[in-house]
Scaffold this active site. Sequence first.
Site, PDB file in Angstrom:
ATOM      1  CG  ASP A 189     -11.660  48.558 -33.353  1.00 27.50           C
ATOM      2  OD1 ASP A 189     -11.310  48.815 -32.187  1.00 27.50           O
ATOM      3  OD2 ASP A 189     -12.594  49.152 -33.921  1.00 27.50           O
ATOM      4  CD  GLU A 222      -3.992  49.142 -26.667  1.00 28.75           C
ATOM      5  OE1 GLU A 222      -3.417  48.331 -25.948  1.00 28.75           O
ATOM      6  OE2 GLU A 222      -4.381  50.239 -26.238  1.00 28.75           O
ATOM      7  CG  ASP A 244     -14.795  54.708 -29.824  1.00 28.98           C
ATOM      8  OD1 ASP A 244     -13.603  54.482 -30.103  1.00 28.98           O
ATOM      9  OD2 ASP A 244     -15.717  53.908 -30.078  1.00 28.98           O
TER      10      ASP A 244
END
Length: 427
Positions: A189, A222, A244
């Site tokens: 992440d 990313e 997301d």
Amino acid sequence: MAPDARRCRPSPAAVLLLMLAACCCRLGGARRALLDNGLGLTPQMGWGGSRLACLRNRIQIRVPGFASRSVWNSWNHFYCDINETVIRTTADALVATGLAKAGYTYVNLDDCWADDQRTKEGYMAANPNTFPSGIKALADYVHSKGLKLGIYSSAGTRTCSDRMPGSLGHEDTDANTFASWDVDYLKYDNCYTDGTPETERFPRMSRALKSTGRPIFFSLCEWGYMDVAKWGGATGNSWRTTGDINDTWTSMMDNIDRNDAYAQYAKPGGWNDPDMLEVGNGGMTYDEYVVHFSLWAIAKAPLIIGCDVTSISEETLGILSNAEVIAINQDRLGVQGKRVRNYGNDLEVWAGRLTRHRQAVLLLNRGAASTASVTAAWPDVGIRPGVSVEARDVWKHETLPGKFTGSLTAEVEPHSCKLFVLTPVPR
């Protein structure tokens, strides 16, 4: 010219070979130097947490040693309350439902699996309350089921939950730790960074993973910053092209639209990732989930289940385990399908080449109002004029009667699609 110089001059064939070698080095050398782990020849498939549970028509999975029950094993539901029991029962359920046999082999931990701080020696350690057996024991259990274990970290000082350390500055240590635990997959992440560009921080972990000698699938997360698709292929096996996803039609379509812009960069070994599957989480209709799964399949997106497979519905299981749709996603040619025609009124055609001279073609009605005819014309989908095809409807599992030449038209209901595999046939 000196006599010896003439004898040393390379032949035209040798010159051609040298030029080809130089070209190959320019095209693939950077990738080989960093990644070269032999993984991701087709998009990864597995389970990676969910938003809600798969509610409709639950099939209760009986797992040896555990009572029949629902386990809410999702990131959004659990947040930081994941534990080793959840992961073990998920692995068991993937096998029991047949999803593992269908290709879903990765079982991926998300945030909060580790203790809040590193050990005094500087190592990450499993949270002793939620993973008391440790990650190596969990990996052994997952491997015993014929599956693979994924883990999570961040290219920052902390992960996104701020409940465990990130790997920034500890790339070699963490990569060696993950390898010693027999981890198979790393989702990486992008939280709590130091301001260093992603193009510097993510390759550090790529080099560290390679140096361990263990093949570990590297999933960059990313969020599509810095046009990651343009450099991600030299660094990872997949890369998030979007923010997301959430369990709505609008979010799902927005993510696949953003992902579509980078279709040319996907290939065996490295894939564009518009985020996990929401299929079965309850926010969309059955037809909308069929669209979701169809678009991810034709776009060669990773198929990472995002619902609770221990309480999966028959309806959801039917979507996720459709072998003909999965075969489109896993086709060895590795060409990402893309939007090839937009009629301007919510009607679209998506297409992508498959092995054996076939084409996957998706007819999409994005509108919410009425059924409409959608036509895939041969020039749009990459079929030569005059070629006749058989059309296989992969959701109905039937081949349409007759042959088609020049185009294929179907009636498509609102927020629905038709997905075909077109196979050339002799005239």
